[in-house]
Design a protein around this motif. Structure first.
Motif, PDB file in Angstrom:
ATOM      1  N   GLN A 178       0.847  -1.193   0.000  1.00 10.46           N
ATOM      2  CA  GLN A 178       0.000   0.000   0.000  1.00 10.46           C
ATOM      3  C   GLN A 178       0.885   1.246   0.000  1.00 10.46           C
ATOM      4  O   GLN A 178       2.002   1.223   0.529  1.00 10.46           O
ATOM      5  CB  GLN A 178      -0.911   0.019   1.231  1.00 10.46           C
ATOM      6  N   TYR A 179       0.366   2.338  -0.542  1.00  9.04           N
ATOM      7  CA  TYR A 179       1.105   3.602  -0.492  1.00  9.04           C
ATOM      8  C   TYR A 179       0.139   4.751  -0.251  1.00  9.04           C
ATOM      9  O   TYR A 179      -1.051   4.675  -0.526  1.00  9.04           O
ATOM     10  CB  TYR A 179       1.876   3.838  -1.796  1.00  9.04           C
ATOM     11  N   HIS A 180       0.674   5.835   0.298  1.00  5.78           N
ATOM     12  CA  HIS A 180      -0.095   7.068   0.429  1.00  5.78           C
ATOM     13  C   HIS A 180       0.864   8.246   0.520  1.00  5.78           C
ATOM     14  O   HIS A 180       2.027   8.084   0.906  1.00  5.78           O
ATOM     15  CB  HIS A 180      -1.019   7.037   1.656  1.00  5.78           C
ATOM     16  N   SER A 195      -3.520   7.742  -2.667  1.00  3.91           N
ATOM     17  CA  SER A 195      -3.223   6.493  -1.981  1.00  3.91           C
ATOM     18  C   SER A 195      -3.652   5.363  -2.895  1.00  3.91           C
ATOM     19  O   SER A 195      -4.460   5.550  -3.806  1.00  3.91           O
ATOM     20  CB  SER A 195      -3.959   6.406  -0.636  1.00  3.91           C
ATOM     21  N   GLY A 196      -3.091   4.188  -2.670  1.00  8.45           N
ATOM     22  CA  GLY A 196      -3.467   3.071  -3.528  1.00  8.45           C
ATOM     23  C   GLY A 196      -2.656   1.829  -3.225  1.00  8.45           C
ATOM     24  O   GLY A 196      -2.011   1.725  -2.176  1.00  8.45           O
ATOM     25  N   THR A 197      -2.684   0.909  -4.160  1.00  2.00           N
ATOM     26  CA  THR A 197      -2.034  -0.389  -4.018  1.00  2.00           C
ATOM     27  C   THR A 197      -1.142  -0.659  -5.218  1.00  2.00           C
ATOM     28  O   THR A 197      -1.556  -0.453  -6.360  1.00  2.00           O
ATOM     29  CB  THR A 197      -3.082  -1.512  -3.910  1.00  2.00           C
ATOM     30  N   THR A 230       3.302   1.048   3.100  1.00  2.00           N
ATOM     31  CA  THR A 230       2.849   0.324   4.286  1.00  2.00           C
ATOM     32  C   THR A 230       2.300  -1.043   3.877  1.00  2.00           C
ATOM     33  O   THR A 230       2.018  -1.284   2.702  1.00  2.00           O
ATOM     34  CB  THR A 230       1.737   1.100   5.024  1.00  2.00           C
ATOM     35  N   ASP A 231       2.143  -1.903   4.863  1.00  4.23           N
ATOM     36  CA  ASP A 231       1.406  -3.163   4.709  1.00  4.23           C
ATOM     37  C   ASP A 231       1.837  -3.979   3.497  1.00  4.23           C
ATOM     38  O   ASP A 231       1.036  -4.277   2.617  1.00  4.23           O
ATOM     39  CB  ASP A 231      -0.095  -2.893   4.635  1.00  4.23           C
ATOM     40  N   TRP A 284       0.111   0.920  11.290  1.00  5.59           N
ATOM     41  CA  TRP A 284      -0.163  -0.414  10.781  1.00  5.59           C
ATOM     42  C   TRP A 284       0.533  -1.396  11.727  1.00  5.59           C
ATOM     43  O   TRP A 284       1.102  -0.981  12.748  1.00  5.59           O
ATOM     44  CB  TRP A 284       0.325  -0.563   9.332  1.00  5.59           C
TER      45      TRP A 284
END
Length: 366
Positions: A178-180, A195-197, A230-231, A284
Motif C-alpha cells: 500500500q502507499y499514500h 493512496s493506492g495499491t 505500508t502493509d 499499521w
C-alpha cells in the motif's frame, strides 16, 4: 532510416510506426540473452528508438501489448514504457526535456478479444485491467491539454513527481504494498494527495507512482512531501518513505525594506517561545507515521532542537535531522532549510516509527 531516410515532397507528413511485442508473442533471441532484461533499452534503440532520439523523424509505436502471463513479459512491459517516456537507458532518470512528452504510442488493444494480448478491458468487457494501467498511466497524456496546438490551445503540461518503488530482486510471485502521500512543507494545495495499491507480478522489479503537482505563481522556497509505503505482502519494506521536492520556479521574494531606525534590534531569545505537538498520522501492524508541528509564539528563531522521549525506533525521517539517540529517545534538529521560524509561524516534520505506535508513549521537550 539513418542512412536512407524517406523524403517526401510535402513536409511534416511522415511518421515511422513500429510494432513491438514481448516474449509471449514471439520468442526473439534477445529475450533468451543472459543479460535480459537489461539488454532491452539497447534493443529498442537499435530497432526504432534512434529515429526519435536523433531527431530523424517522429516515431509512433502503433502496437505493443501483453496478457502479462509470461514471466518475461512484465520486465519487457516495464522497460518499453520507461523508454517511451524518455528514459532511454532505464536508469530511472528522464533523458528528454521537461516539455517533451516522449514517444507517441497505442496499446494493443482496448477490447479483450485479442487472443495474443488480451485487452485493457477484462473478459467481462467492463472492468479495466489495473495491472496493465499501472504501466500505462504514467506515460499517458491528453492531446487537448498537454500538447501545444491541441484542441485546448493552451499547450499546458501537467507536472508530476514520480516515485520509483523497487524490489531488491524480481518478484517470484505477487508482491503487494500500500502507499499514500504525506504532507511536509508542501501542503494539500501544492500536490494532489493519493493512496493506492501496487501489485508486482512475477518477474517485475519496479513500479512508478506519479503524483500531480499543483502549479502556482507564489514566490516561495522549495517545498517537500513524501510517499509512504505500508502493509507489504510477499516482501519486507526496506525504505518506507521517499521524499519529493517541489522546486520554486517563480520570481524571487523581494528583499524587505530597510529599517529606517539605525538602532539595532535586540537579539531574540535563542528558543523564542516554542511549543511542539505530536500527531499520529496513521499506523499499521509493524509501524506508524508521526508528524510533529513546532509553533513559535515568541521572537523569531534561527534554529531549533527537540528531544523525543519514546520507546520506538525511527526508521525514516524527513524535514529534520537526527542529532543523537539514547535509551530515552532521540534528539532532533532542524534541516538546513527550516531552521528559521518567524514569530507566530510554525514548521513541521515527520518520521516513520517501528512498532505499534501509541501517542501516549511519546513526550516532546523543546
Amino acid at each position: 532510416m539513418r542512412d536512407r531516410p524517406i523524403e517526401l515532397d510535402v513536409d511534416n507528413k511522415l511518421v515511422y510506426s513500429a510494432h513491438d511485442y514481448p516474449n509471449s508473442i514471439y520468442e526473439q533471441s534477445w529475450f533468451k540473452d543472459p543479460d535480459f532484461p537489461a539488454n532491452l533499452p539497447e534493443k529498442f534503440d537499435q530497432m526504432w528508438g534512434y529515429i526519435y532520439r536523433e531527431g530523424i523523424a517522429p516515431v509512433y509505436i502503433g502496437e505493443f501489448g501483453t496478457k502479462l502471463q509470461d514471466p518475461k513479459d512484465a520486465p519487457w512491459f516495464e522497460a518499453i514504457t520507461a523508454y517511451l517516456s524518455g528514459d532511454f537507458d532505464n536508469d530511472g532518470v528522464s533523458d528528454i526535456s521537461g516539455t517533451d512528452l516522449g514517444i507517441s504510442w497505442t496499446f494493443w488493444s482496448w477490447n479483450p478479444n485479442s487472443t495474443d494480448t488480451g485487452g485493457i478491458l477484462a473478459d467481462d468487457w467492463r472492468t479495466v485491467n489495473e495491472n496493465k494501467m499501472a504501466y500505462l498511466e504514467p506515460i499517458q497524456f491528453d492531446f487537448e491539454t498537454d500538447v501545444s496546438g491541441g484542441d485546448g490551445g493552451t499547450g499546458a503540461v501537467e507536472t508530476y513527481a514520480r516515485f520509483t518503488v523497487t524490489l531488491s530482486e524480481p518478484a517470484d510471485g505477487d508482491v503487494v504494498v500500500q502507499y499514500h502521500t504525506l504532507e511536509g512543507t508542501a501542503g494539500d494545495g501544492d500536490f494532489t494527495a493519493a493512496s493506492g495499491t501496487l501489485v508486482f507480478a512475477a518477474g517485475e522489479q519496479s513500479k512508478v507512482v506519479s503524483i500531480a503537482i499543483t502549479p502556482d505563481r507564489l514566490a516561495e522556497g522549495d517545498e517537500q512531501f513524501s510517499l509512504v509505503l505500508t502493509d507489504a505482502s510477499g516482501a519486507v519494506i526496506g525504505g518506507a518513505t521517499g521524499t519529493a521536492t517541489i522546486v520554486n520556479d517563480d520570481a524571487a521574494v523581494p528583499p524587505p525594506n530597510p529599517d529606517p531606525d539605525p538602532t539595532p534590534d535586540p537579539e531574540p531569545e535563542p528558543n523564542g517561545d516554542l511549543d511542539a505537538l505530536f500527531a499520529l498520522v496513521d499506523s499499521w501492524g509493524s509501524g506508524f507515521n508521526g508528524k510533529i508541528v513546532i509553533q513559535n509564539d515568541g521572537a523569531a528563531v534561527s534554529g531549533w532542537e527537540l528531544e523525543i522521549d519514546m520507546p520506538y525506533e525511527i526508521a525514516d525521517i524527513w524535514n529534520a535531522e537526527i542529532v543523537s539517540r539514547d535509551a530515552d529517545g532521540y534528539t532532533i534538529r532542524n534541516a538546513d532549510w527550516n531552521g528559521s521560524i518567524a514569530s507566530g509561524g510554525e514548521i513541521s516534520f515527520g518520521f516513520v516509527g517501528v512498532g505499534q505506535g501509541n501517542a501516549g508513549d511519546i513526550d516532546l521537550f523543546i
